[in-house]
Each structure stands twice: as structure tokens, then as C-alpha cells.
Design an enzyme around this catalytic site. Structure first.
Site, mmCIF file in Angstrom:
data_model
loop_
_atom_site.group_PDB
_atom_site.id
_atom_site.type_symbol
_atom_site.label_atom_id
_atom_site.label_comp_id
_atom_site.label_asym_id
_atom_site.label_seq_id
_atom_site.Cartn_x
_atom_site.Cartn_y
_atom_site.Cartn_z
ATOM 1 N N TYR A 264 -16.056 17.315 -15.384
ATOM 2 C CA TYR A 264 -16.397 15.896 -15.468
ATOM 3 C C TYR A 264 -17.482 15.616 -14.414
ATOM 4 C CZ TYR A 264 -15.850 10.880 -14.805
ATOM 5 O OH TYR A 264 -16.085 9.537 -14.683
ATOM 6 N N LYS B 246 -8.071 6.793 -19.452
ATOM 7 C CA LYS B 246 -8.391 7.333 -20.762
ATOM 8 C C LYS B 246 -7.170 7.214 -21.683
ATOM 9 C CE LYS B 246 -12.108 8.103 -18.419
ATOM 10 N NZ LYS B 246 -12.405 9.352 -17.768
ATOM 11 N N ASP C 238 -7.049 19.225 -14.180
ATOM 12 C CA ASP C 238 -7.365 17.878 -14.677
ATOM 13 C C ASP C 238 -6.957 17.836 -16.148
ATOM 14 O OD1 ASP C 238 -8.602 15.638 -15.820
ATOM 15 O OD2 ASP C 238 -10.312 15.724 -14.461
ATOM 16 N N ARG D 51 0.856 -1.198 0.000
ATOM 17 C CA ARG D 51 0.000 0.000 0.000
ATOM 18 C C ARG D 51 0.889 1.244 0.000
ATOM 19 N NH1 ARG D 51 -1.430 1.746 4.560
ATOM 20 N NH2 ARG D 51 -2.171 -0.212 5.428
HETATM 21 C C1 LIG Z 1 -12.905 9.767 -16.486
HETATM 22 C C2 LIG Z 1 -12.532 11.082 -15.958
HETATM 23 C C3 LIG Z 1 -12.263 11.278 -14.600
HETATM 24 C C4 LIG Z 1 -12.421 10.175 -13.565
HETATM 25 O O1 LIG Z 1 -11.542 9.131 -13.759
HETATM 26 P P1 LIG Z 1 -11.841 7.604 -13.373
HETATM 27 O O2 LIG Z 1 -10.611 6.897 -13.773
HETATM 28 O O3 LIG Z 1 -13.068 7.189 -14.124
HETATM 29 O O4 LIG Z 1 -12.094 7.574 -11.884
HETATM 30 C C5 LIG Z 1 -11.862 12.532 -14.195
HETATM 31 N N1 LIG Z 1 -11.763 13.564 -15.056
HETATM 32 C C6 LIG Z 1 -12.037 13.413 -16.368
HETATM 33 C C7 LIG Z 1 -11.902 14.593 -17.279
HETATM 34 C C8 LIG Z 1 -12.439 12.184 -16.868
HETATM 35 O O5 LIG Z 1 -12.711 12.058 -18.176
#
Ligand SMILES: *Cc1c(COP(=O)(O)O)cnc(C)c1O
Length: 392
Positions: A104, A202, A177, A51
Site C-alpha cells: 500500500y 475498507k 496487513d 485515550r
Molecule cells: C487503506 C489501506 C491502508 C491505510 O489505512 P487508512 O485507514 O487509510 O489509514 C493500509 N493498508 C492497506 C492495504 C490499505 O488499503
């Protein structure tokens, strides 16, 4: 590995030297929870319990930091687990955070339904408008400004440099982000952000086979009182425990090695899809930061290398046409998420953004969002054309 090396060299090598024991060229999957100590407290390489740290995860974290140009990288079980660690590291009850108006959906849900009941307040601001961000800041109470750029699904663009100035003047940390752009197209820390996060689910993973999140902290944080941000994130990563597992870290490392060439192809294909959409009668507005008609095209051109693989567009005939188009395509897969090699299509109002219906984040119901993959673009366009000729 420093910025002296190019992006792909860092993606392929940073944190990923050949394994010392065997010479294994690829970082092994250290599928292990605990480590033999050489006498009490004699940790080999600092590893004690997975962890706290695991060698496969360390390789990924080192690579992510090298790509974003930050001091420390952290890999989480999901993008949202990473965002939670950031929020807990910066905000305590009574504090305030500015959140983008087309954030998001999960980010908005986190601040509205998880942080808010715990006493952390937020305001929603149109992040493409620096004055709106400034106006949303509550002097003395705002500890963080959260920026997403490009935004999801409206492809809005925030001026990272200008917002960094506004946030820092108010004593707030700027979090960006970077999921849509990835560090290949945009480096928020170079533009003044203090923390960058992304969903590695992504583009970084890139193959729709792993869920994960990244957090990278700037080498020097611009906000007094927050200098030890990396330590705070490390504390929360270990203390809450939403870490990326060894196999997930390995898959993400495998993905990130080809990020640059994939992003170039995503951008090439997206540009051609945008051209096609603009020429089709059934299509209303096309949302893409690469278009000179985009409201913040100049800003996007300044801070991004290219404009990415995400494209949204509105149907002239409204919601029914949008829904039917999503159902009629064959090659495009109807699905949530984005950033994989395969092209996805979705209807945000009924799918990814259904949870924000009726809120300030509601999206138009005639909107379709595309995650343009790296297939042969002529095939992608032919499939879209067929669906739009009938339903558009
Ligand atoms: C998918 C996404 C998230 C969240 O990520 P997860 O891996 O699904 O928890 C945060 N910000 C953006 C812009 C996203 O497309």
C-alpha cells in the site's frame, strides 16, 4: 467469545453483550472523555480516561480480536495510525524491516519518509517470492517482515505460512496487513503471523463512512524477546494516542456485523466481473487470485476462503484507454479507497499510487483497479461493457 462460535456469531456478539445498565441491544456510543472514580484509583470497569480506554472502543477491540483469533485487539483512528504503533513497538533506530514491493502506497511512504529518517532501515522484496524475502533479511538486524496479501493494486499473493517460517528463523516478527482479505477470508495469525493489521476504513467498516485501523496480536508470539507484544502495542496506543473515537468505533461495529454476507457478495460479483473482463477484446491481463492462471493461485486457494472483491486489469491499448474507461463509466464511482458496498474504479498510476511513481513500487500505467461492490452485478457489467466497447 471463542472460535467455537462461527464467524458471524462472533461479528455480531463478541464484546457486544447487551448494555448492563439499560439492556440496550446495541453497544452505546460512550461519548465521554473521563470517568467518575469511586475513591482515588477506584475505576469502574477499568475506565479512567478515554485515550487509555473507552467502552465503545473496547467492544470493537474485543470483536476484532475474536474475528482474527488473536489475544488482544486495538482500534486506531486510521489504518496508518495502527501501523505506526506496530512499527514503534517493534523497531528502534538501527533496526531493519522487509517491506513488500507492491505495498500500500501509504505503508511504503511511512517506512521511506517517516521511519527511515528516524534511523529504521528497510529493504523492498517481492513478497510473492519466499526466496526474495529470505534474501532481503539481514540476520541480526531485521526485526520485522511486513506482508500484505493480496497486494494493492497488483493482487500479488504472499505465502504467509512459508514467510512466517523464514521470518521466525531470523528472529523477526511477521506482520500481515489483512485489509484486502479481511478475517472472513483469511486468518494470518492461524498461519503463523504474530501481528495482523488492517484498515477498517475498507471492508470491515464497509460503508465508506468511517476511517479506522485495527491491530490484533497473536495469542503466543513466536519470536524470543517479543513475547509481550500486546503490552507494547497498548503502551504505544495510549502513549501516542491515535485511538479510534467512540462514534467511529460504533460505526465500525455496525459495519462488521454484516462483514460475512457482504464479503460473499463481493466475491460473487468479482468472479462474474472477472469472467466478463476475460472475454473482452480491449482487456489485456486480468489480475485476480481466483484465476488458475494467477502466479500464486495455489497459495491463495490454500490460505483464503474465497478470493475477495478487488480486481485489477490492464488495457490492451495502453494508458489512454485506461484513463478514458475510468472517465466513461456511470455506475462505477471514480474514487480512491475500496471495500465499501458501492463499486469504485480508479487508475492507480495517476491516483492511489501516484506518490510511488519513479520508485521500485511504480505500477503499470495501463492498469485499472476495481473495488467490486454489492450492487446487482448485471448492472455493473453492463456499465463496464459500455465504457470498454468505446475506449477499450
Ligand atoms: C487503506 C489501506 C491502508 C491505510 O489505512 P487508512 O485507514 O487509510 O489509514 C493500509 N493498508 C492497506 C492495504 C490499505 O488499503
Amino acid at each position: 467469545m471463542s472460535d467455537e462460535h462461527g464467524f458471524s456469531t462472533r461479528a455480531i456478539h463478541a464484546g457486544q453483550a447487551a448494555d448492563e445498565l439499560t439492556g440496550s441491544v446495541v453497544t452505546p456510543i460512550y461519548q465521554v472523555s473521563t470517568y467518575k472514580q469511586d475513591g482515588i484509583g477506584g475505576f469502574r470497569g477499568g475506565y479512567e480516561y478515554s485515550r487509555s480506554a473507552n467502552p465503545t472502543r473496547t467492544a470493537l477491540e474485543t470483536c476484532l480480536a475474536a474475528l482474527e483469533g488473536g489475544s488482544h485487539g486495538f482500534a486506531f483512528a486510521s489504518g496508518l495510525a495502527g501501523q505506526d504503533a506496530i512499527a514503534r513497538s517493534l523497531l528502534v533506530p538501527g533496526d531493519h524491516v522487509v517491506v513488500p514491493s507492491d505495498a500500500y502506497g501509504g505503508t511504503y511512504r511511512y517506512f521511506n519518509q517517516i521511519a527511515k529518517p528516524q534511523g529504521v532501515e528497510h529493504s523492498i522484496a517481492r513478497i510473492s517470492d519466499v526466496d526474495a524475502v529470505r534474501a532481503a533479511i539481514r540476520p541480526g538486524q531485521t526485526k520485522a517482515v511486513w506482508v500484505e496479501t493480496p497486494t494493492n493494486p497488483l493482487l500479488g499473493i504472499a505465502d504467509i505460512e512459508a514467510i512466517a517460517e523464514v521470518a521466525h528463523a531470523a528472529g523477526a516478527v511477521l506482520v500481515v496487513d489483512n485489509t484486502f482479505a479481511t478475517p472472513y477470508l483469511q486468518r494470518p495469525l492461524d498461519l503463523g503471523a504474530d501481528i495482523v493489521t488492517q484498515s477498517t476504513t475498507k471492508y470491515v467498516g464497509g460503508h465508506s463512512d468511517v476511517v479506522g485501523g485495527a491491530v490484533v496480536t497473536a495469542t503466543s508470539v513466536s519470536v524470543p524477546g517479543f513475547e509481550n507484544i500486546a503490552d507494547r502495542i497498548a503502551f504505544h496506543q495510549n502513549g501516542i494516542g491515535g485511538v479510534a473515537g467512540p462514534f467511529d468505533s460504533w460505526l465500525t461495529l455496525r459495519g462488521v456485523k454484516t462483514l460475512a454476507i457482504r464479503m460473499e457478495r463481493h466475491c460473487d460479483n468479482a468472479e462474474k466481473v472477472v469472467d466478463f473482463l476475460q472475454g473482452h477484446d480491449g482487456v489485456g491481463q486480468v489480475l485476480y487470485p481466483g484465476l488458475s492462471t494467477h502466479h500464486n493461485h495455489e497459495v491463495a486457494a490454500r490460505q483464503m476462503k474465497r478470493f475477495g472483491g478487488m480486481v485489477s486489469f490492464r488495457l490492451a491499448k495502453g494508458e489512454d484507454a485506461a484513463v478514458k474507461t475510468c472517465a466513461a463509466v456511470q455506475l462505477w464511482t471514480l474514487g480512491e479507497s475500496l471495500g465499501g458496498v458501492e463499486s469504485l474504479i480508479e487508475h492507480p498510476a495517476r491516483m492511489t499510487h501516484s506518490s510511488v511513481a519513479g520508485t521500485e513500487l511504480e505500477v503499470p500505467n495501463d492498469l485499472i483497479r476495481l473495488s467490486v461492490g454489492i450492487e446487482d452485478v448485471d448492472d455493473l457489467i453492463a456499465d463496464l461493457r459500455e465504457a470498454l466497447d468505446i475506449h477499450g
